[in-house]
Design a protein around this motif. Structure first.
Motif, PDB file in Angstrom:
ATOM      1  N   ASN A  63       0.826  -1.213   0.000  1.00  0.00           N
ATOM      2  CA  ASN A  63       0.000   0.000   0.000  1.00  0.00           C
ATOM      3  C   ASN A  63       0.856   1.257   0.000  1.00  0.00           C
ATOM      4  O   ASN A  63       0.489   2.262  -0.612  1.00  0.00           O
ATOM      5  N   LEU A  64       2.007   1.203   0.686  1.00  0.00           N
ATOM      6  CA  LEU A  64       2.912   2.358   0.695  1.00  0.00           C
ATOM      7  C   LEU A  64       3.439   2.662  -0.704  1.00  0.00           C
ATOM      8  O   LEU A  64       3.607   3.830  -1.064  1.00  0.00           O
ATOM      9  N   LEU A  65       3.688   1.625  -1.501  1.00  0.00           N
ATOM     10  CA  LEU A  65       4.143   1.838  -2.882  1.00  0.00           C
ATOM     11  C   LEU A  65       3.057   2.522  -3.710  1.00  0.00           C
ATOM     12  O   LEU A  65       3.346   3.413  -4.508  1.00  0.00           O
ATOM     13  N   SER A  66       1.806   2.094  -3.507  1.00  0.00           N
ATOM     14  CA  SER A  66       0.696   2.726  -4.230  1.00  0.00           C
ATOM     15  C   SER A  66       0.544   4.180  -3.820  1.00  0.00           C
ATOM     16  O   SER A  66       0.328   5.062  -4.667  1.00  0.00           O
ATOM     17  N   ILE A  67       0.650   4.449  -2.524  1.00  0.00           N
ATOM     18  CA  ILE A  67       0.556   5.823  -2.023  1.00  0.00           C
ATOM     19  C   ILE A  67       1.715   6.662  -2.556  1.00  0.00           C
ATOM     20  O   ILE A  67       1.527   7.821  -2.958  1.00  0.00           O
ATOM     21  N   HIS A 114      -7.939  -0.827  -4.288  1.00  0.00           N
ATOM     22  CA  HIS A 114      -8.425   0.509  -4.642  1.00  0.00           C
ATOM     23  C   HIS A 114      -7.274   1.506  -4.764  1.00  0.00           C
ATOM     24  O   HIS A 114      -7.250   2.311  -5.697  1.00  0.00           O
ATOM     25  N   LEU A 115      -6.333   1.450  -3.835  1.00  0.00           N
ATOM     26  CA  LEU A 115      -5.167   2.336  -3.907  1.00  0.00           C
ATOM     27  C   LEU A 115      -4.392   2.100  -5.200  1.00  0.00           C
ATOM     28  O   LEU A 115      -3.951   3.053  -5.853  1.00  0.00           O
ATOM     29  N   ASP A 116      -4.234   0.835  -5.582  1.00  0.00           N
ATOM     30  CA  ASP A 116      -3.522   0.501  -6.812  1.00  0.00           C
ATOM     31  C   ASP A 116      -4.252   1.063  -8.023  1.00  0.00           C
ATOM     32  O   ASP A 116      -3.639   1.672  -8.899  1.00  0.00           O
ATOM     33  N   SER A 117      -5.567   0.877  -8.077  1.00  0.00           N
ATOM     34  CA  SER A 117      -6.349   1.382  -9.217  1.00  0.00           C
ATOM     35  C   SER A 117      -6.299   2.902  -9.297  1.00  0.00           C
ATOM     36  O   SER A 117      -6.116   3.468 -10.378  1.00  0.00           O
ATOM     37  N   ILE A 118      -6.458   3.574  -8.154  1.00  0.00           N
ATOM     38  CA  ILE A 118      -6.384   5.039  -8.144  1.00  0.00           C
ATOM     39  C   ILE A 118      -4.977   5.495  -8.522  1.00  0.00           C
ATOM     40  O   ILE A 118      -4.805   6.432  -9.308  1.00  0.00           O
TER      41      ILE A 118
END
Length: 166
Positions: free
Chosen positions: A3-7, A56-60
């Protein structure tokens, strides 16, 4: 970690607007952000930390990365009328798939088919290709694959619902 990578991709994507498009600095940043996109899902699966939030984070993150990438390289793209029409057709089909999934399933369905992954990979390679292939050739090629993947996704969304209730 995933998730940190997506953020990180969400936060750093606007920085693509700072360097000269297609410059070495642009490609370093672009490549790093692309790697975060490839790594986040892999890390989540390997560490068994997949989640709806992560998805969701990845898609956004993908959408934001794509948007800022496009804005950064736009001045280097030579659009033809046929390219614009193909892109618009793909956009309308993708939007129709989202609306269809919302109506039929009450949620957005974004399928990870082989063709959708191929389109994602081709879109990632597109800025690199601009250094050797004119966009008047690469855009129709990528758009045609995207058109096929959009049609496939629409069919699978439609078929998915009819099989569930038959």
């Amino acid at each position: 970690m995933a998730n940190l990578l997506s953020i990180l991709r969400l936060i750093l994507s606007p920085l693509l607007l700072l360097p000269e498009p297609l410059s070495p600095l642009f490609f370093i940043l672009y490549g790093f952000l692309g790697l975060t996109d490839m790594a986040d899902g892999w890390i989540a699966r390997k560490t068994k930390t997949t989640s709806k939030l992560g998805s969701h984070l990845d898609s956004i993150g993908d959408i934001v990365f794509l948007l800022f990438s496009f804005l950064a390289i736009y001045p280097k793209i030579n659009f033809t009328l046929s390219s614009v029409l193909l892109i618009l057709i793909v956009f309308v089909l993708r939007l129709a798939n989202i609306i269809s999934s919302l109506i039929r399933e009450k949620k957005v369905i974004l399928l990870h088919t082989f063709l959708n992954k191929a389109v994602g990979f081709l879109l990632f390679l597109f800025p690199f290709s601009l250094t050797v292939i004119p966009s008047k050739f690469s855009i129709p090629f990528i758009s045609t694959i995207a058109l096929c993947s959009s049609l496939e996704e629409g069919y699978l969304i439609w078929k998915r619902k009819s099989e569930r209730f038959s």
